[in-house]
Design an enzyme around this catalytic site. Structure first.
Site, mmCIF file in Angstrom:
data_model
loop_
_atom_site.group_PDB
_atom_site.id
_atom_site.type_symbol
_atom_site.label_atom_id
_atom_site.label_comp_id
_atom_site.label_asym_id
_atom_site.label_seq_id
_atom_site.Cartn_x
_atom_site.Cartn_y
_atom_site.Cartn_z
ATOM 1 C CG ASN A 137 -12.551 -16.950 -5.725
ATOM 2 O OD1 ASN A 137 -12.345 -15.966 -4.762
ATOM 3 N ND2 ASN A 137 -12.538 -16.872 -6.821
ATOM 4 C CE LYS A 160 -18.687 -8.140 4.290
ATOM 5 N NZ LYS A 160 -19.077 -9.378 3.953
ATOM 6 C CB ALA A 162 -16.988 -13.695 1.218
ATOM 7 N N GLY A 212 -14.642 -8.896 -6.715
ATOM 8 C CA GLY A 212 -16.022 -9.561 -6.467
ATOM 9 C C GLY A 212 -16.555 -9.324 -7.900
ATOM 10 C CD GLU A 234 -9.755 -10.029 -9.934
ATOM 11 O OE1 GLU A 234 -10.874 -10.306 -10.679
ATOM 12 O OE2 GLU A 234 -9.506 -10.668 -8.939
ATOM 13 C CG LEU A 235 -15.035 -5.466 -10.839
ATOM 14 C CD1 LEU A 235 -15.903 -4.501 -11.462
ATOM 15 C CD2 LEU A 235 -15.511 -5.422 -9.315
ATOM 16 C CB CYS A 268 -12.289 -13.670 -11.243
ATOM 17 S SG CYS A 268 -13.193 -13.335 -9.988
ATOM 18 C CD GLU A 365 -17.686 -14.080 -13.334
ATOM 19 O OE1 GLU A 365 -16.585 -14.392 -13.032
ATOM 20 O OE2 GLU A 365 -18.437 -12.971 -12.718
#
Length: 461
Positions: A137, A160, A162, A212, A234-235, A268, A365
Site C-alpha cells: 500500500n 521481500k 509484496a 502486514g 506493524e500489523l 492500516c 479490519e
C-alpha cells in the site's frame, strides 16, 4: 497479482487489468547468492563511521527525489495510487532519510553511565542483515521508514516486498545503488510469501520486520521466535475515529473523509470505525456523506483523481463482501456501495450507518473505502466501544475540550491517539501498536534503537 507455473510473478495494472510485467522468481541458488552478498556488505558497512553511513542515507534521500517521477509512476501503475499521492510518498520517504541522516548519529551516541566501575557506558551496535517483509500500500515509504534508520545504525536490509509491487522493489534497489550505497545494502528477493520462513531460518538473517496482516504477523513471529531472532511487527488496525458531542463537526468530517478514503481506504491507520455520540450523529453523517460523494474517482494518472482503483481484485471483492454482510446484519447503506462498470478494480467512497459491535465491519479490519458509523449515547460508551477490538494501532478523538481529550486518550488502548486530527506517521514520533496490531516501534529514537545491540561496557579498574 498471480503466480504462473511457480516460476514468475505477474503484476497487473489495477486501473486497466492489463499485465504490466512477468518477473522471474529467484531460485534457491540466487537467493543464497543475494544473502551472501548482503552478509558481506554488512561486515564492511558496520565498520564505516556512523557519520559516513548517515551521509550515505542522505544521498539515498537525494536519489529518491531525483527519481521521484519514475518511482511515483511505478507506484501508480502497480497499485493504483493517484499520482500526486505517489509523488508525496516519495517525498516523505526522502524526508525520512534526511531526518535520520541529521539525527541518527546523536541517537546512537555512546551513553556514559556513572557506576562503581572505573568507567561504564552503553553503545549501540548493529545487529546485521535485517529482513524487511513489506506491504504494497506504500511501496516506497514502508521500506524507507525502516531502511533509513537501519542503515545509519550499521545494518543492511534484505527486502521481500509484496508480489504485486515487485517492479517498485527492484526500482528502489536500483535507486540505492545510484545513491552510492554498497552492493547489498538494500537487496530485493523476488520470492513468494511461502518462502519467507526459510529466509528467517537462514543464519545470515539477524532480525525481521514486517508490516502486514495480523495473520501473517503470527506466522512471522512464530518463525522469528523459533530462531530466537528479534522481530518488529506493524500489523492490522481497526482505528476508531471518535466524535464527541462538542466536536467541530466540519473539521471532523474533513479529516474523517481524508483518513478513511485516502489510498482507496487501503491504510492500516485509516479511520475505520466512526464512533459518534448520538446527539450529533445525524449532522456528522450528513457532512461525511457530502464529502464522500465529492471525492473524484478515476485514473491514477489524472491529477484531479483522489480515489483510484483498489490494488487487487480480491481486495475489492473482500471489502464488498464485508459491506454487504454488515448491511444484511441490519446496518444501513448511506452512500456508495456499487462498483462502477468498466475495467479496473474501482469501488466508490461508501458509508454504512447503524453498525453495531457484533457486525462484520466492526469485528474485521476493513481495507477499502467503506466507513462504518457506530452511534453511542455518551463519551464513556465511546471509549468502551473503541477499545472493544482485537486491534490497537491508532485512533482519533474529536472534542473542543483539550484537557478532557488528554484524559480520555490515556484510556484508549492504542499505540497512538490523535486529538482533533487523524492518525498519521511522522518520523519524529514512534509508530506502532498493541494487541493484535503488533509490537515494537518504528520511527523516532525508539525505532532507531529497535535493531541495534544495546551493549554495556564495564571497566572495573
Amino acid at each position: 497479482m498471480a503466480m504462473t507455473a511457480t516460476r514468475t510473478i505477474t503484476t497487473i495494472n489495477p486501473a486497466t487489468e492489463a499485465v504490466i510485467e512477468q518477473h522471474e522468481i529467484d531460485s534457491p541458488e540466487i537467493v543464497d547468492r543475494k544473502l551472501e552478498q548482503a552478509y558481506s556488505a554488512f561486515q564492511q558497512w558496520r565498520t564505516v563511521p556512523i557519520e559516513e553511513r548517515a551521509a550515505g542515507v542522505r544521498r539515498l534521500g537525494a536519489a529518491l527525489r531525483a527519481n521521484k517521477t519514475a518511482l511515483a509512476t511505478m507506484i501508480s501503475t502497480e497499485m493504483g495510487k493517484p499520482i500526486a499521492d505517489a509523488e508525496g510518498e516519495v517525498e516523505k520517504s526522502a524526508g525520512n532519510c534526511d531526518y535520520y541522516a541529521d539525527n541518527g548519529p546523536a541517537m546512537l551516541a555512546r551513553e556514559v553511565v556513572e557506576t562503581t566501575a572505573r568507567e561504564s557506558y552503553v553503545t549501540f551496535e548493529p545487529l546485521g542483515v535485517i529482513l524487511a517483509v513489506m506491504p504494497w500500500n506504500y511501496p516506497v515509504w514502508q521500506l524507507i521508514r525502516h531502511a533509513a534508520p537501519a542503515l545509519v545504525g550499521g545494518n543492511v536490509v534484505v527486502l521481500k516486498h509484496a508480489s504485486n509491487v515487485t517492479g517498485s522493489a527492484k526500482l528502489i534497489e536500483q535507486v540505492a545503488r545510484d545513491a552510492g550505497l554498497p552492493e547489498g545494502a538494500i537487496t530485493t528477493l523476488v520470492i513468494p510469501g511461502s518462502r519467507v520462513e526459510a529466509i528467517i531460518d537462514d543464519p545470515r538473517i539477524a532480525a525481521v520486520t514486517l508490516t502486514g496482516s495480523d495473520a501473517v504477523g503470527s506466522k512471522i513471529a512464530e518463525a522469528a521466535g523459533r530462531n530466537i531472532k528479534k522481530s518488529v511487527l506493524e500489523l492490522g488496525g481497526s482505528d476508531a475515529f471518535i466524535v464527541l458531542a462538542d466536536a467541530d463537526l466540519d473539521g471532523a468530517a474533513d479529516y474523517g473523509a481524508r483518513s478513511r478514503f485516502q489510498n482507496a481506504g487501503q491504510v492500516c491507520i485509516s479511520a475505520k470505525r466512526f464512533i459518534v455520540v448520538d446527539s450529533v450523529a445525524d449532522d456528522f453523517v450528513a457532512k461525511l456523506k457530502e464529502r464522500a460523494e465529492a471525492i473524484p474517482m478515476g485514473s491514477p494518472f489524472e491529477r484531479t483523481t483522489k480515489l483510484g482503483p483498489m490494488a487487487r481484485v480480491d481486495l475489492r471483492d473482500e471489502i464488498e463482501r464485508q459491506m454487504q454482510a454488515t448491511i444484511n446484519e441490519g446496518a444501513t447503506l448511506v452512500t456508495g456501495g456499487t462498483r462502477p462498470d468498466g475495467p479496473g478494480y474501482y469501488f466508490p467512497a461508501s458509508i454504512v450507518d447503524h453498525v453495531t459491535n457484533e457486525m462484520t465491519m466492526f469485528r474485521q479490519e476493513t481495507f477499502g473505502p467503506v466507513a462504518a458509523i457506530i452511534r453511542v449515547p455518551d463519551e464513556e460508551t465511546a471509549i468502551a466501544v473503541a477499545n472493544d477490538s482485537q486491534y490497537g494501532l491508532g485512533g482519533a478523538l474529536w472534542t473542543r475540550d483539550i484537557e478532557k481529550a488528554k484524559a480520555l486518550a490515556r484510556k484508549i488502548e492504542t499505540g497512538g491517539v490523535f486529538i482533533n486530527g487523524m492518525t498519521t506517521s511522522n518520523w519524529k514520533v514512534p509508530f506502532g501498536g498493541v494487541k493484535r496490531s503488533g509490537y515494537g516501534r518504528e520511527l523516532s529514537t525508539y525505532g532507531m534503537r529497535e535493531f541495534v545491540n544495546i551493549q554495556t561496557v564495564w571497566i572495573e579498574q
